[in-house]
Write a protein that holds these residues in place. Structure first.
Motif, PDB file in Angstrom:
ATOM      1  N   ALA A  54      -8.444   4.506  16.215  1.00  0.00           N
ATOM      2  CA  ALA A  54      -9.073   5.796  16.448  1.00  0.00           C
ATOM      3  C   ALA A  54      -8.089   6.840  16.962  1.00  0.00           C
ATOM      4  O   ALA A  54      -8.258   8.033  16.722  1.00  0.00           O
ATOM      5  N   SER A  55      -7.039   6.378  17.649  1.00  0.00           N
ATOM      6  CA  SER A  55      -6.090   7.319  18.247  1.00  0.00           C
ATOM      7  C   SER A  55      -4.916   7.636  17.341  1.00  0.00           C
ATOM      8  O   SER A  55      -4.045   8.411  17.714  1.00  0.00           O
ATOM      9  N   SER A  56      -4.856   7.006  16.177  1.00  0.00           N
ATOM     10  CA  SER A  56      -3.657   7.153  15.361  1.00  0.00           C
ATOM     11  C   SER A  56      -3.784   8.274  14.341  1.00  0.00           C
ATOM     12  O   SER A  56      -4.878   8.764  14.045  1.00  0.00           O
ATOM     13  N   ARG A  57      -2.649   8.690  13.825  1.00  0.00           N
ATOM     14  CA  ARG A  57      -2.598   9.713  12.788  1.00  0.00           C
ATOM     15  C   ARG A  57      -1.681   9.240  11.671  1.00  0.00           C
ATOM     16  O   ARG A  57      -0.637   8.641  11.930  1.00  0.00           O
ATOM     17  N   GLN A  58      -2.064   9.537  10.445  1.00  0.00           N
ATOM     18  CA  GLN A  58      -1.166   9.302   9.325  1.00  0.00           C
ATOM     19  C   GLN A  58      -0.376  10.577   9.084  1.00  0.00           C
ATOM     20  O   GLN A  58      -0.957  11.645   8.930  1.00  0.00           O
ATOM     21  N   LEU A  59       0.936  10.464   9.018  1.00  0.00           N
ATOM     22  CA  LEU A  59       1.778  11.628   8.787  1.00  0.00           C
ATOM     23  C   LEU A  59       2.585  11.414   7.515  1.00  0.00           C
ATOM     24  O   LEU A  59       3.403  10.492   7.439  1.00  0.00           O
ATOM     25  N   ALA A  60       2.359  12.263   6.521  1.00  0.00           N
ATOM     26  CA  ALA A  60       3.049  12.100   5.240  1.00  0.00           C
ATOM     27  C   ALA A  60       4.435  12.737   5.298  1.00  0.00           C
ATOM     28  O   ALA A  60       4.647  13.730   5.992  1.00  0.00           O
ATOM     29  N   PHE A  61       5.377  12.154   4.573  1.00  0.00           N
ATOM     30  CA  PHE A  61       6.708  12.742   4.457  1.00  0.00           C
ATOM     31  C   PHE A  61       6.653  13.998   3.596  1.00  0.00           C
ATOM     32  O   PHE A  61       5.937  14.028   2.589  1.00  0.00           O
ATOM     33  N   ASP A  62       7.440  15.003   3.961  1.00  0.00           N
ATOM     34  CA  ASP A  62       7.645  16.112   3.022  1.00  0.00           C
ATOM     35  C   ASP A  62       8.826  15.748   2.118  1.00  0.00           C
ATOM     36  O   ASP A  62       9.373  14.647   2.202  1.00  0.00           O
ATOM     37  N   GLY A  63       9.226  16.685   1.261  1.00  0.00           N
ATOM     38  CA  GLY A  63      10.292  16.394   0.310  1.00  0.00           C
ATOM     39  C   GLY A  63      11.591  15.952   0.969  1.00  0.00           C
ATOM     40  O   GLY A  63      12.380  15.223   0.374  1.00  0.00           O
ATOM     41  N   SER A  75       0.850  -1.184   0.000  1.00  0.00           N
ATOM     42  CA  SER A  75       0.000   0.000   0.000  1.00  0.00           C
ATOM     43  C   SER A  75       0.887   1.237   0.000  1.00  0.00           C
ATOM     44  O   SER A  75       1.751   1.397   0.840  1.00  0.00           O
ATOM     45  N   PRO A  76       0.662   2.086  -0.941  1.00  0.00           N
ATOM     46  CA  PRO A  76       1.625   3.120  -1.281  1.00  0.00           C
ATOM     47  C   PRO A  76       1.457   4.436  -0.547  1.00  0.00           C
ATOM     48  O   PRO A  76       1.560   5.485  -1.157  1.00  0.00           O
ATOM     49  N   PHE A  77       1.206   4.413   0.747  1.00  0.00           N
ATOM     50  CA  PHE A  77       1.185   5.670   1.490  1.00  0.00           C
ATOM     51  C   PHE A  77       2.603   6.018   1.908  1.00  0.00           C
ATOM     52  O   PHE A  77       3.270   5.258   2.607  1.00  0.00           O
ATOM     53  N   ASP A  78       3.075   7.185   1.459  1.00  0.00           N
ATOM     54  CA  ASP A  78       4.455   7.579   1.711  1.00  0.00           C
ATOM     55  C   ASP A  78       4.536   8.365   3.015  1.00  0.00           C
ATOM     56  O   ASP A  78       4.551   9.591   3.016  1.00  0.00           O
ATOM     57  N   GLY A  79       4.603   7.646   4.123  1.00  0.00           N
ATOM     58  CA  GLY A  79       4.653   8.298   5.428  1.00  0.00           C
ATOM     59  C   GLY A  79       4.555   7.271   6.538  1.00  0.00           C
ATOM     60  O   GLY A  79       4.727   6.080   6.299  1.00  0.00           O
ATOM     61  N   ILE A  80       4.267   7.740   7.737  1.00  0.00           N
ATOM     62  CA  ILE A  80       4.176   6.849   8.884  1.00  0.00           C
ATOM     63  C   ILE A  80       2.811   6.969   9.546  1.00  0.00           C
ATOM     64  O   ILE A  80       2.038   7.882   9.242  1.00  0.00           O
ATOM     65  N   VAL A  81       2.531   6.023  10.430  1.00  0.00           N
ATOM     66  CA  VAL A  81       1.331   6.079  11.262  1.00  0.00           C
ATOM     67  C   VAL A  81       1.798   6.060  12.711  1.00  0.00           C
ATOM     68  O   VAL A  81       2.665   5.262  13.066  1.00  0.00           O
ATOM     69  N   ILE A  82       1.273   6.961  13.538  1.00  0.00           N
ATOM     70  CA  ILE A  82       1.657   6.967  14.950  1.00  0.00           C
ATOM     71  C   ILE A  82       0.430   7.014  15.845  1.00  0.00           C
ATOM     72  O   ILE A  82      -0.635   7.472  15.419  1.00  0.00           O
ATOM     73  N   TRP A  83       0.599   6.552  17.069  1.00  0.00           N
ATOM     74  CA  TRP A  83      -0.481   6.619  18.052  1.00  0.00           C
ATOM     75  C   TRP A  83       0.143   6.674  19.448  1.00  0.00           C
ATOM     76  O   TRP A  83       1.288   6.248  19.630  1.00  0.00           O
ATOM     77  N   PRO A  84      -0.598   7.192  20.434  1.00  0.00           N
ATOM     78  CA  PRO A  84      -0.080   7.261  21.795  1.00  0.00           C
ATOM     79  C   PRO A  84       0.009   5.866  22.383  1.00  0.00           C
ATOM     80  O   PRO A  84      -0.917   5.078  22.226  1.00  0.00           O
ATOM     81  N   SER A  85       1.107   5.568  23.026  1.00  0.00           N
ATOM     82  CA  SER A  85       1.284   4.243  23.605  1.00  0.00           C
ATOM     83  C   SER A  85       0.338   4.012  24.764  1.00  0.00           C
ATOM     84  O   SER A  85      -0.047   4.933  25.478  1.00  0.00           O
ATOM     85  N   LEU A  86      -0.028   2.750  24.964  1.00  0.00           N
ATOM     86  CA  LEU A  86      -0.820   2.379  26.135  1.00  0.00           C
ATOM     87  C   LEU A  86       0.077   2.104  27.337  1.00  0.00           C
ATOM     88  O   LEU A  86      -0.396   1.915  28.444  1.00  0.00           O
ATOM     89  N   ASP A  87       1.400   2.086  27.080  1.00  0.00           N
ATOM     90  CA  ASP A  87       2.342   1.688  28.131  1.00  0.00           C
ATOM     91  C   ASP A  87       3.050   2.844  28.808  1.00  0.00           C
ATOM     92  O   ASP A  87       3.839   2.635  29.718  1.00  0.00           O
TER      93      ASP A  87
END
Lengths: 156, 156
Positions: free
Chosen positions: B83-92, B33-45
DNA sequence: TTAATAATGGGATAACATGGGATTGTATGG
DNA sequence: CCATACAATCCCATGTTATCCCATTATTAA
């Protein structure tokens, strides 16, 4: 399989040639994943580095996958090895450049010794390795009679 | 595979460079799947972020699909991660911009530490990470003999 | 001896992390 | 529907570091 012990120069840029035998071991083994280089991390047992091909990390990953997510052993190993490791790519001449923090950890300067141990290898300051080797061989001599009686040919 | 630990600057705009090794891990893995970036979410730990490539989310999805719809574990994990995650795209330049609520959650200011843990990674305030790392490595050293035997011999 | 593989040194080149400005996009209010 | 403000994204410039590439030497094999 990583075999034998080789000492090579560490140049002013922090580069060192990985023994050719080790390189061919890695390239034979890395059909699964095509990273052309090694992975190293600081040992938990002393001031030296441990390393192997990327496939070693993948095997390790697989064994971690068998543990429960909350298993404290699992996160300890992830931090001790994955988080502490570095991927080092070969240059055209089969060298890698060792990061400075690794130099300091393992007391490396001028020369480094690669020690083949089967699935993985160790990277030592040659002088420290010689001391370690002496003490381990002494231990082996003292206990060799135990080895003879306790197994038939499978000395590890 | 995410390996090693890297600390980068968080600039005034809230941007931070994702380590180049992590980026190439993601792009190698993201043929699916070609999303150029990362996915992050707050840890439960604890007060840090967890993240990975988009394919990590797909793996989560797949394992959740194995559970029944009414399984409370299923919806709990959906809330905690999807629900808690965000997709963050890379810039150049290979950077992402971290949302402000994530800054606050993980106490980020000035510098952030990326910690590679194999399939995923963590994002920490460098100072907090160092404390966590110390305590975990201490544990790992104490139990390393157990660790050796529990991992089919050769992987430490 | 000649060729081939290794290890090594050094200069040239590319990649990376980072800062700042310009442009685009989006939500809100008139 | 349009205008404005704000924020997010894109784009280019920079210094630093790492990596690529070529040349040299030594060792081994044919």
């Amino acid at each position: 399989m990583f075999l034998s012990t080789v000492t090579n120069n560490l140049d002013a840029k922090g580069r060192v040639s990985v023994p050719a035998d080790f390189r061919s071991t890695i390239s034979n083994d890395s059909k699964r994943s095509p990273f052309d280089g090694i992975v190293i991390w600081p040992s938990l047992d002393g001031n030296f580095l441990e390393g192997g091909g990327i496939s070693l990390m993948e095997d390790f990953q697989a064994s971690l996958d068998l543990k429960e997510h909350y298993d404290p052993e699992r996160s300890a190993l992830q931090y001790a090895i994955f988080a502490s490791s570095r991927q080092l790519a070969f240059d055209g001449g089969g060298r890698v450049s060792l990061p400075k923090d690794m130099h300091e950890f393992a007391n490396l300067n001028g020369k480094v010794t690669f020690v083949g141990l089967g699935r993985r290898f160790e990277i030592w300051n040659p002088k420290l390795f010689e001391e370690r080797r002496e003490s381990i061989l002494t231990l082996a001599r003292e206990s060799r009679h135990i080895l003879k009686t306790s197994n038939s040919g499978d000395v590890r």
